[in-house]
Design a protein around this motif. Structure first.
Motif, mmCIF file in Angstrom:
data_model
loop_
_atom_site.group_PDB
_atom_site.id
_atom_site.type_symbol
_atom_site.label_atom_id
_atom_site.label_comp_id
_atom_site.label_asym_id
_atom_site.label_seq_id
_atom_site.Cartn_x
_atom_site.Cartn_y
_atom_site.Cartn_z
ATOM 1 N N ASN A 120 7.947 0.005 4.819
ATOM 2 C CA ASN A 120 7.568 -0.018 3.941
ATOM 3 C C ASN A 120 6.762 1.224 3.442
ATOM 4 N N THR A 121 7.120 1.340 1.450
ATOM 5 C CA THR A 121 7.117 2.702 1.579
ATOM 6 C C THR A 121 5.102 2.491 0.687
ATOM 7 N N TYR A 122 4.677 1.605 0.728
ATOM 8 C CA TYR A 122 3.736 1.969 -0.061
ATOM 9 C C TYR A 122 1.901 1.519 0.242
ATOM 10 N N ASP A 123 2.603 0.598 1.098
ATOM 11 C CA ASP A 123 0.884 0.472 1.704
ATOM 12 C C ASP A 123 0.896 0.203 3.047
ATOM 13 N N GLN A 124 0.049 0.524 3.825
ATOM 14 C CA GLN A 124 -1.176 0.819 4.908
ATOM 15 C C GLN A 124 -0.966 -0.483 5.803
#
Length: 201
Positions: A120-124
């Motif tokens: 996952n490149t963006y989320d928490q």
């Protein structure tokens, strides 16, 4: 008036002829895609696949990171396995659409020397876990948003801004195939994985 209608009819016929000729024109990439080997296929919508011959795969990808549940993961966890690595984030439209296809492929190879890992490149982590629950994804994801080293490990393997992207690593951990864009069918990925599972068998 008759002359205008005749001209319009001629234009329509010409357009139909052009379309017909275009449909008959030999397109090696399209033919190759229909044949099912998917090597080097590029679609009009940007989806593309590229399979890399064994003698051109370069060095194994050495990576380590943290999964969305807080546990650690590294490339050594997948020694001797074909590894599918999918780069995604929760609000990416094509990622949402392809998610069940990836899960279908994952289930196809359960019990074999094949593993799947999302990155996952963006989320928490909480967002990634929620996405997995909502879309019935049962393989894990590593979190890259605050992990520069994890991103760096794949930096020269694929453009991380091209999401979704899926890499398939061979049993030695080398990138053997690259899929850029939304995976249209699970069978495309499954065919690539089967080829790699069979290598050296």
């Amino acid at each position: 008036m008759r002359r205008i209608l005749t001209a319009a009819g001629s234009l329509a016929a010409a357009a139909a002829l052009v379309v017909g000729l275009a449909a008959c024109t030999a397109d090696p990439l399209a033919d190759q895609y229909r044949a099912g080997d998917n090597k080097g296929y590029i679609a009009a919508n940007g989806f593309q696949t590229a399979e890399i011959p064994a003698d051109r795969r370069g060095e194994p990808v050495d990576f380590a990171g943290t999964l969305d549940d807080g546990s650690t993961v590294s490339s050594s966890d997948y020694d001797g396995k074909v590894l599918v690595v999918n780069f995604w984030y929760a609000t990416c439209g094509p990622c949402i659409i392809e998610a069940p296809r990836l899960e279908q492929a994952y289930k196809t190879f359960e019990g074999q020397d094949v593993a799947f890992l999302g990155i996952n490149t963006y989320d928490q982590p909480s967002t990634a876990q929620s996405f997995a629950r909502d879309h019935d994804i049962s393989y894990p994801s590593a979190m890259a948003v605050n992990d520069a080293e994890l991103k760096l490990a794949f930096n020269d393997k694929t453009p991380l801004n091209a999401t979704p992207t899926t890499l398939v690593l061979d049993k030695q951990g080398r990138v053997a195939a690259r899929i850029v864009g939304e995976l249209p069918e699970a069978s495309i990925l499954e065919a690539i994985v089967r080829t790699l599972v069979a290598e050296g068998a």
